[in-house]
Design a protein around this motif. Structure first.
Motif, PDB file in Angstrom:
ATOM      1  N   LEU A 179      33.413  25.723  28.649  1.00 28.01           N
ATOM      2  CA  LEU A 179      33.665  26.712  29.698  1.00 28.01           C
ATOM      3  C   LEU A 179      33.817  28.070  29.035  1.00 28.01           C
ATOM      4  N   PHE A 180      33.105  29.077  29.533  1.00 30.71           N
ATOM      5  CA  PHE A 180      33.269  30.416  28.977  1.00 30.71           C
ATOM      6  C   PHE A 180      33.322  31.428  30.104  1.00 30.71           C
ATOM      7  N   LYS A 181      34.146  32.451  29.890  1.00 27.74           N
ATOM      8  CA  LYS A 181      34.469  33.398  30.947  1.00 27.74           C
ATOM      9  C   LYS A 181      33.958  34.793  30.603  1.00 27.74           C
ATOM     10  N   ASP A 182      33.131  35.336  31.482  1.00 25.05           N
ATOM     11  CA  ASP A 182      32.615  36.694  31.384  1.00 25.05           C
ATOM     12  C   ASP A 182      33.356  37.513  32.438  1.00 25.05           C
ATOM     13  N   LYS A 183      34.324  38.277  32.015  1.00 26.32           N
ATOM     14  CA  LYS A 183      35.242  38.994  32.899  1.00 26.32           C
ATOM     15  C   LYS A 183      35.994  37.969  33.763  1.00 26.32           C
ATOM     16  N   LYS A 184      35.691  37.885  35.059  1.00 27.56           N
ATOM     17  CA  LYS A 184      36.383  36.931  35.929  1.00 27.56           C
ATOM     18  C   LYS A 184      35.517  35.733  36.270  1.00 27.56           C
ATOM     19  N   HIS A 185      34.337  35.657  35.691  1.00 27.03           N
ATOM     20  CA  HIS A 185      33.332  34.669  36.066  1.00 27.03           C
ATOM     21  C   HIS A 185      33.211  33.574  34.999  1.00 27.03           C
ATOM     22  N   TYR A 186      33.452  32.317  35.380  1.00 26.91           N
ATOM     23  CA  TYR A 186      33.278  31.198  34.453  1.00 26.91           C
ATOM     24  C   TYR A 186      31.861  30.640  34.538  1.00 26.91           C
ATOM     25  N   GLN A 210      42.814  21.525  35.400  1.00 27.58           N
ATOM     26  CA  GLN A 210      42.112  22.698  35.915  1.00 27.58           C
ATOM     27  C   GLN A 210      40.719  22.800  35.279  1.00 27.58           C
ATOM     28  N   ALA A 211      40.627  22.520  33.990  1.00 32.30           N
ATOM     29  CA  ALA A 211      39.339  22.584  33.282  1.00 32.30           C
ATOM     30  C   ALA A 211      38.359  21.547  33.828  1.00 32.30           C
ATOM     31  N   TYR A 212      38.804  20.299  33.984  1.00 31.48           N
ATOM     32  CA  TYR A 212      37.909  19.255  34.491  1.00 31.48           C
ATOM     33  C   TYR A 212      37.470  19.546  35.930  1.00 31.48           C
ATOM     34  N   LYS A 213      38.368  20.092  36.721  1.00 28.15           N
ATOM     35  CA  LYS A 213      38.019  20.451  38.097  1.00 28.15           C
ATOM     36  C   LYS A 213      36.966  21.574  38.102  1.00 28.15           C
ATOM     37  N   LEU A 214      37.152  22.557  37.228  1.00 29.99           N
ATOM     38  CA  LEU A 214      36.208  23.660  37.127  1.00 29.99           C
ATOM     39  C   LEU A 214      34.837  23.168  36.641  1.00 29.99           C
ATOM     40  N   LEU A 271      23.110  24.868  31.241  1.00 28.31           N
ATOM     41  CA  LEU A 271      24.006  25.990  31.482  1.00 28.31           C
ATOM     42  C   LEU A 271      24.115  26.192  32.981  1.00 28.31           C
ATOM     43  N   TYR A 272      25.341  26.333  33.456  1.00 20.68           N
ATOM     44  CA  TYR A 272      25.602  26.438  34.885  1.00 20.68           C
ATOM     45  C   TYR A 272      26.296  27.749  35.209  1.00 20.68           C
ATOM     46  N   LYS A 273      25.830  28.371  36.291  1.00 19.26           N
ATOM     47  CA  LYS A 273      26.441  29.572  36.872  1.00 19.26           C
ATOM     48  C   LYS A 273      26.551  30.718  35.861  1.00 19.26           C
ATOM     49  N   LEU A 274      25.460  30.981  35.156  1.00 17.91           N
ATOM     50  CA  LEU A 274      25.445  32.073  34.186  1.00 17.91           C
ATOM     51  C   LEU A 274      25.463  33.429  34.878  1.00 17.91           C
ATOM     52  N   SER A 275      26.291  34.325  34.385  1.00 18.34           N
ATOM     53  CA  SER A 275      26.244  35.712  34.859  1.00 18.34           C
ATOM     54  C   SER A 275      25.025  36.371  34.227  1.00 18.34           C
ATOM     55  N   LYS A 276      24.626  37.528  34.731  1.00 23.60           N
ATOM     56  CA  LYS A 276      23.466  38.225  34.177  1.00 23.60           C
ATOM     57  C   LYS A 276      23.686  38.580  32.705  1.00 23.60           C
ATOM     58  N   LYS A 277      24.886  39.032  32.401  1.00 21.93           N
ATOM     59  CA  LYS A 277      25.211  39.422  31.022  1.00 21.93           C
ATOM     60  C   LYS A 277      25.159  38.202  30.097  1.00 21.93           C
ATOM     61  N   SER A 278      25.747  37.113  30.513  1.00 24.14           N
ATOM     62  CA  SER A 278      25.753  35.893  29.701  1.00 24.14           C
ATOM     63  C   SER A 278      24.340  35.356  29.523  1.00 24.14           C
ATOM     64  N   LEU A 304      29.339  31.808  21.746  1.00 30.34           N
ATOM     65  CA  LEU A 304      30.165  31.767  22.957  1.00 30.34           C
ATOM     66  C   LEU A 304      31.642  31.918  22.616  1.00 30.34           C
ATOM     67  N   VAL A 305      32.092  31.199  21.585  1.00 29.46           N
ATOM     68  CA  VAL A 305      33.507  31.260  21.192  1.00 29.46           C
ATOM     69  C   VAL A 305      33.878  32.664  20.720  1.00 29.46           C
ATOM     70  N   SER A 306      32.942  33.342  20.047  1.00 27.19           N
ATOM     71  CA  SER A 306      33.258  34.669  19.523  1.00 27.19           C
ATOM     72  C   SER A 306      33.168  35.774  20.575  1.00 27.19           C
ATOM     73  N   GLN A 307      32.382  35.558  21.645  1.00 25.64           N
ATOM     74  CA  GLN A 307      32.156  36.614  22.630  1.00 25.64           C
ATOM     75  C   GLN A 307      32.957  36.464  23.925  1.00 25.64           C
ATOM     76  N   TYR A 308      33.423  35.254  24.207  1.00 21.54           N
ATOM     77  CA  TYR A 308      34.052  34.991  25.497  1.00 21.54           C
ATOM     78  C   TYR A 308      35.349  34.206  25.338  1.00 21.54           C
ATOM     79  N   GLU A 309      36.167  34.303  26.369  1.00 23.82           N
ATOM     80  CA  GLU A 309      37.297  33.372  26.461  1.00 23.82           C
ATOM     81  C   GLU A 309      36.661  32.000  26.695  1.00 23.82           C
ATOM     82  N   THR A 310      36.924  31.063  25.820  1.00 23.29           N
ATOM     83  CA  THR A 310      36.218  29.781  25.839  1.00 23.29           C
ATOM     84  C   THR A 310      37.192  28.617  25.791  1.00 23.29           C
TER      85      THR A 310
END
Length: 161
Positions: A116-123, A5-9, A136-143, A62-68
């Protein structure tokens, strides 16, 4: 997260898009005329403690702020780091994670590290490869805001592709 799943993502996130950036020492998209010369100088002189430490600060944030989840490129890890193959490096103690990451950045310039890091539902994805290349790919505004703030404090810039 399961390995497949990680490699696909990672593959999905690396597609071109409007929220993709790279980390650079120049704040503008238009590099100076002698950019190639400067880049080679940076590659040969700054891939070492200073640059690695800046990337480790970003990684630690990233590790301290997000699911990583952190994985090495599968094909290259198979040859170079078989014990880390298909393993989420976030399962390691933080000190070990930072030590391995620093070694990868400083000495193994052909191995990609996928964060890979997740901001709410967004990786989003931080990809470090060839030592000095970090995207960096597909950054949310917060990230984006948080990453940009940390990079600027360390003399680096987030530049849009």
């Amino acid at each position: 997260m399961k390995v497949k799943q990680a490699y696909k993502l990672v593959d999905q996130l690396r597609n071109p898009g409007p929220r993709n950036y790279y980390i650079d020492c120049f704040p503008k998209m238009e590099p100076p005329d002698n950019y190639d010369e400067i880049f080679e100088c940076l590659r040969s002189h700054t891939i070492g403690e200073a640059y690695a430490d800046k990337m480790l600060l970003l990684l630690l944030m990233l590790v301290s702020q997000y699911e990583t989840h952190i994985f090495l490129d599968h094909d290259l890890a198979k040859e170079t780091y078989p014990d880390l193959l298909d393993r989420d490096l976030t399962e390691l103690p933080v000190a070990d994670l930072l030590e391995i990451s620093k070694k990868l950045i400083v000495t193994d310039h052909y191995l990609g590290v996928n964060v890979l890091f997740k901001d709410k539902k967004h990786y989003s994805l931080l990809r470090i490869e060839s030592g000095i290349d970090a995207d960096l790919y597909k950054l949310s505004k917060k990230s984006k805001k948080l990453v940009n703030k940390l990079l600027k404090r360390n003399g680096l810039f987030l530049v849009k592709y």
